[in-house]
Motif scaffolding. Structure first.
Motif, mmCIF file in Angstrom:
data_model
loop_
_atom_site.group_PDB
_atom_site.id
_atom_site.type_symbol
_atom_site.label_atom_id
_atom_site.label_comp_id
_atom_site.label_asym_id
_atom_site.label_seq_id
_atom_site.Cartn_x
_atom_site.Cartn_y
_atom_site.Cartn_z
ATOM 1 N N VAL A 1 11.680 5.533 -5.548
ATOM 2 C CA VAL A 1 12.651 5.238 -6.606
ATOM 3 C C VAL A 1 13.640 4.138 -6.226
ATOM 4 C CG1 VAL A 1 12.468 7.521 -7.651
ATOM 5 C CG2 VAL A 1 14.185 7.123 -5.880
ATOM 6 N N VAL A 2 13.720 3.782 -4.938
ATOM 7 C CA VAL A 2 14.646 2.706 -4.548
ATOM 8 C C VAL A 2 13.928 1.512 -3.913
ATOM 9 C CG1 VAL A 2 16.665 4.210 -4.345
ATOM 10 C CG2 VAL A 2 15.198 3.844 -2.347
ATOM 11 N N ALA A 3 12.579 1.501 -3.967
ATOM 12 C CA ALA A 3 11.845 0.310 -3.526
ATOM 13 C C ALA A 3 12.205 -0.841 -4.459
ATOM 14 C CB ALA A 3 10.345 0.582 -3.583
ATOM 15 N N GLY A 4 12.429 -2.009 -3.870
ATOM 16 C CA GLY A 4 12.879 -3.157 -4.651
ATOM 17 C C GLY A 4 14.392 -3.267 -4.724
ATOM 18 N N LYS B 1 1.783 6.171 2.372
ATOM 19 C CA LYS B 1 2.339 7.481 2.051
ATOM 20 C C LYS B 1 2.343 8.352 3.302
ATOM 21 C CE LYS B 1 -2.108 9.481 0.604
ATOM 22 N NZ LYS B 1 -2.242 10.519 1.650
ATOM 23 N N LEU B 2 3.171 9.376 3.273
ATOM 24 C CA LEU B 2 3.151 10.426 4.289
ATOM 25 C C LEU B 2 2.929 11.752 3.586
ATOM 26 C CD1 LEU B 2 6.089 9.580 6.751
ATOM 27 C CD2 LEU B 2 3.643 9.249 7.136
ATOM 28 N N ASP B 3 2.027 12.563 4.131
ATOM 29 C CA ASP B 3 1.723 13.857 3.539
ATOM 30 C C ASP B 3 2.756 14.904 3.952
ATOM 31 O OD1 ASP B 3 -0.579 12.868 2.326
ATOM 32 O OD2 ASP B 3 -1.833 13.362 4.068
ATOM 33 N N VAL B 4 3.016 15.827 3.040
ATOM 34 C CA VAL B 4 3.902 16.954 3.320
ATOM 35 C C VAL B 4 3.114 18.032 4.065
ATOM 36 C CG1 VAL B 4 5.261 18.805 2.258
ATOM 37 C CG2 VAL B 4 5.353 16.479 1.315
ATOM 38 N N ASP B 5 3.738 18.602 5.088
ATOM 39 C CA ASP B 5 3.151 19.746 5.781
ATOM 40 C C ASP B 5 3.480 20.983 4.940
ATOM 41 O OD1 ASP B 5 2.749 22.020 7.508
ATOM 42 O OD2 ASP B 5 2.649 20.628 9.193
ATOM 43 N N GLU B 6 2.547 21.373 4.088
ATOM 44 C CA GLU B 6 2.815 22.408 3.096
ATOM 45 C C GLU B 6 3.009 23.786 3.732
ATOM 46 O OE1 GLU B 6 -0.065 22.114 -0.039
ATOM 47 O OE2 GLU B 6 0.361 19.982 -0.391
ATOM 48 N N ASP B 7 2.316 24.055 4.821
ATOM 49 C CA ASP B 7 2.471 25.344 5.499
ATOM 50 C C ASP B 7 3.872 25.481 6.091
ATOM 51 O OD1 ASP B 7 1.732 27.850 6.722
ATOM 52 O OD2 ASP B 7 1.492 26.769 8.606
ATOM 53 N N LEU B 8 4.345 24.436 6.746
ATOM 54 C CA LEU B 8 5.684 24.470 7.339
ATOM 55 C C LEU B 8 6.747 24.559 6.249
ATOM 56 C CD1 LEU B 8 7.429 24.324 9.882
ATOM 57 C CD2 LEU B 8 7.255 21.828 9.779
ATOM 58 N N ALA B 9 6.551 23.830 5.164
ATOM 59 C CA ALA B 9 7.488 23.895 4.044
ATOM 60 C C ALA B 9 7.585 25.313 3.496
ATOM 61 C CB ALA B 9 7.062 22.937 2.944
ATOM 62 N N GLN B 10 6.440 25.971 3.355
ATOM 63 C CA GLN B 10 6.432 27.327 2.823
ATOM 64 C C GLN B 10 7.117 28.303 3.774
ATOM 65 O OE1 GLN B 10 5.314 27.947 -0.365
ATOM 66 N NE2 GLN B 10 6.427 29.858 0.008
ATOM 67 N N GLN B 11 6.977 28.067 5.063
ATOM 68 C CA GLN B 11 7.657 28.936 6.025
ATOM 69 C C GLN B 11 9.173 28.828 5.900
ATOM 70 O OE1 GLN B 11 6.307 29.380 10.049
ATOM 71 N NE2 GLN B 11 4.222 28.723 9.564
ATOM 72 N N LEU B 12 9.676 27.626 5.646
ATOM 73 C CA LEU B 12 11.117 27.482 5.406
ATOM 74 C C LEU B 12 11.525 28.271 4.167
ATOM 75 C CD1 LEU B 12 11.855 23.688 6.050
ATOM 76 C CD2 LEU B 12 12.353 25.600 7.553
ATOM 77 N N ILE B 13 10.753 28.114 3.091
ATOM 78 C CA ILE B 13 11.068 28.796 1.842
ATOM 79 C C ILE B 13 11.012 30.314 2.010
ATOM 80 C CG2 ILE B 13 10.247 29.150 -0.530
ATOM 81 C CD1 ILE B 13 9.268 26.160 -0.381
ATOM 82 N N THR C 1 12.279 -3.798 0.307
ATOM 83 C CA THR C 1 11.347 -4.571 -0.502
ATOM 84 C C THR C 1 10.235 -3.703 -1.074
ATOM 85 O OG1 THR C 1 9.829 -6.447 -0.514
ATOM 86 C CG2 THR C 1 9.987 -5.212 1.532
ATOM 87 N N ASP C 2 9.761 -4.065 -2.259
ATOM 88 C CA ASP C 2 8.617 -3.372 -2.844
ATOM 89 C C ASP C 2 7.316 -4.118 -2.603
ATOM 90 O OD1 ASP C 2 9.053 -5.507 -4.514
ATOM 91 O OD2 ASP C 2 9.381 -4.316 -6.333
ATOM 92 N N ASN C 3 7.376 -5.147 -1.740
ATOM 93 C CA ASN C 3 6.178 -5.888 -1.359
ATOM 94 C C ASN C 3 5.613 -5.286 -0.074
ATOM 95 O OD1 ASN C 3 4.749 -8.008 0.327
ATOM 96 N ND2 ASN C 3 4.927 -9.127 -1.605
ATOM 97 N N PRO C 4 4.400 -4.686 -0.117
ATOM 98 C CA PRO C 4 3.872 -3.977 1.059
ATOM 99 C C PRO C 4 3.758 -4.835 2.308
ATOM 100 C CG PRO C 4 2.593 -3.407 -0.895
ATOM 101 C CD PRO C 4 3.509 -4.528 -1.283
ATOM 102 N N GLN C 5 3.310 -6.086 2.155
ATOM 103 C CA GLN C 5 3.147 -6.953 3.327
ATOM 104 C C GLN C 5 4.502 -7.323 3.925
ATOM 105 O OE1 GLN C 5 1.432 -7.549 0.338
ATOM 106 N NE2 GLN C 5 -0.379 -6.524 1.183
ATOM 107 N N GLN C 6 5.448 -7.657 3.054
ATOM 108 C CA GLN C 6 6.782 -8.005 3.536
ATOM 109 C C GLN C 6 7.446 -6.792 4.194
ATOM 110 O OE1 GLN C 6 9.326 -9.835 0.606
ATOM 111 N NE2 GLN C 6 11.167 -9.549 1.850
ATOM 112 N N LEU C 7 7.250 -5.614 3.612
ATOM 113 C CA LEU C 7 7.821 -4.390 4.177
ATOM 114 C C LEU C 7 7.291 -4.150 5.588
ATOM 115 C CD1 LEU C 7 9.473 -1.791 3.970
ATOM 116 C CD2 LEU C 7 7.542 -0.743 2.764
ATOM 117 N N LYS C 8 5.999 -4.310 5.768
ATOM 118 C CA LYS C 8 5.410 -4.104 7.086
ATOM 119 C C LYS C 8 5.976 -5.085 8.100
ATOM 120 C CE LYS C 8 0.943 -3.309 9.301
ATOM 121 N NZ LYS C 8 -0.528 -3.259 9.102
#
Length: 270
Positions: free
Chosen positions: A6-9, A97-109, A13-20
């Protein structure tokens, strides 16, 4: 459900090559680090990259993060619940992207200490989003559990932090904590440094109760004091007893205006 940026740009930057390229410049060469021991907690700033990119990159270059990370950040929008967990899918940014560790998240909940599944708190929040591209650059396989923190009761922060520690201690994979926080906002640079040094001293000697008290009693505008207090309680229960300040700077070094700055710090707690 995946979270879209939501705050890329705007913040970065919202340019992938420039961001890298910018991430490479901020972090520097990726030197192979030992598998363990991993750092317990790292505090990073979260402003626009022109201001916070250098201290964020420098701090991460000096850290050794586990491949699973609980991300704790402040709530600037007021949306959602006091301890809002994004519990599924991935967090996207331009080019990755980075994936969410759903098992760890559920343990917190499931811990019964106030963590709830809530995506509204994250919907317009920038404090964790700006950290995600840095983590991906370090290791694209990192899995995250994003938590947006607006809980202000010290006892709840203490209890929730110790619950995090218990979950990490029993988890099948090593976990680090990353806290997103800026320091003083919109005051003179010399006053910011004086105020922030008190907060940072409490962080470095690993006293979360004193950090909370110092920031509150001196009205220090450290936006991430709540997640940092909670993260420190977790790190302390896991055996951490000291931190080190990697970088402290402020926006005036970019703008030339030292009359009204936002300050940024990077801390590693091992």
């Amino acid at each position: 459900m995946n979270r879209k940026p939501v705050v890329a740009g705007r913040f970065y930057t919202d340019n992938p090559q420039q961001l890298k390229q910018e991430l490479k410049q901020f972090i520097g060469p990726l030197n192979k680090k030992a598998a363990a021991p991993y750092d317990r907690l790292v505090m990073l700033p979260h402003a626009g990259y022109m201001f916070s990119g250098e201290p964020c990159g420098k701090t991460l270059a000096g850290a050794n993060l586990a491949p699973t990370i609980i991300l704790l950040g402040p709530n600037h929008t007021g949306l959602g619940s006091p301890l809002s967990v994004w519990d599924c899918g991935s967090w996207e940014f331009p080019g990755g992207k980075l994936d969410v560790d759903e098992d760890l998240a559920q343990q917190l909940i499931d811990s019964g200490t106030g963590f709830v599944e809530n995506q509204a708190a994250h919907s317009r929040e920038h404090s964790l989003e700006v950290i995600v591209p840095f983590l991906h650059y370090l290791n694209p396989e990192i899995r995250i559990v994003p938590v947006c923190v607006s809980e202000s009761a010290p006892k709840v922060l203490h209890k929730a932090g110790e619950a995090i520690a218990d979950i990490i201690d029993a988890y099948s994979k090593p976990v680090s904590i990353v806290v997103s926080s800026d320091m003083s906002h919109f005051i003179k640079a010399d006053k910011a440094k004086k105020m922030d040094s008190m907060a940072l001293e409490a962080i470095i000697r690993m006293d979360p109760a004193d950090l909370y008290s110092i920031v509150s009693s001196n009205q220090i505008s450290m936006c991430g004091v709540l997640p940092m207090t909670m993260g420190m309680y977790a790190a302390k229960k896991l055996g951490a007893n000291a931190g080190r300040l990697i970088e402290y700077t402020n926006s005036g070094k970019v703008t030339g205006d030292f009359e009204s700055v936002v300050a940024y710090a990077g801390v590693v707690i091992s």
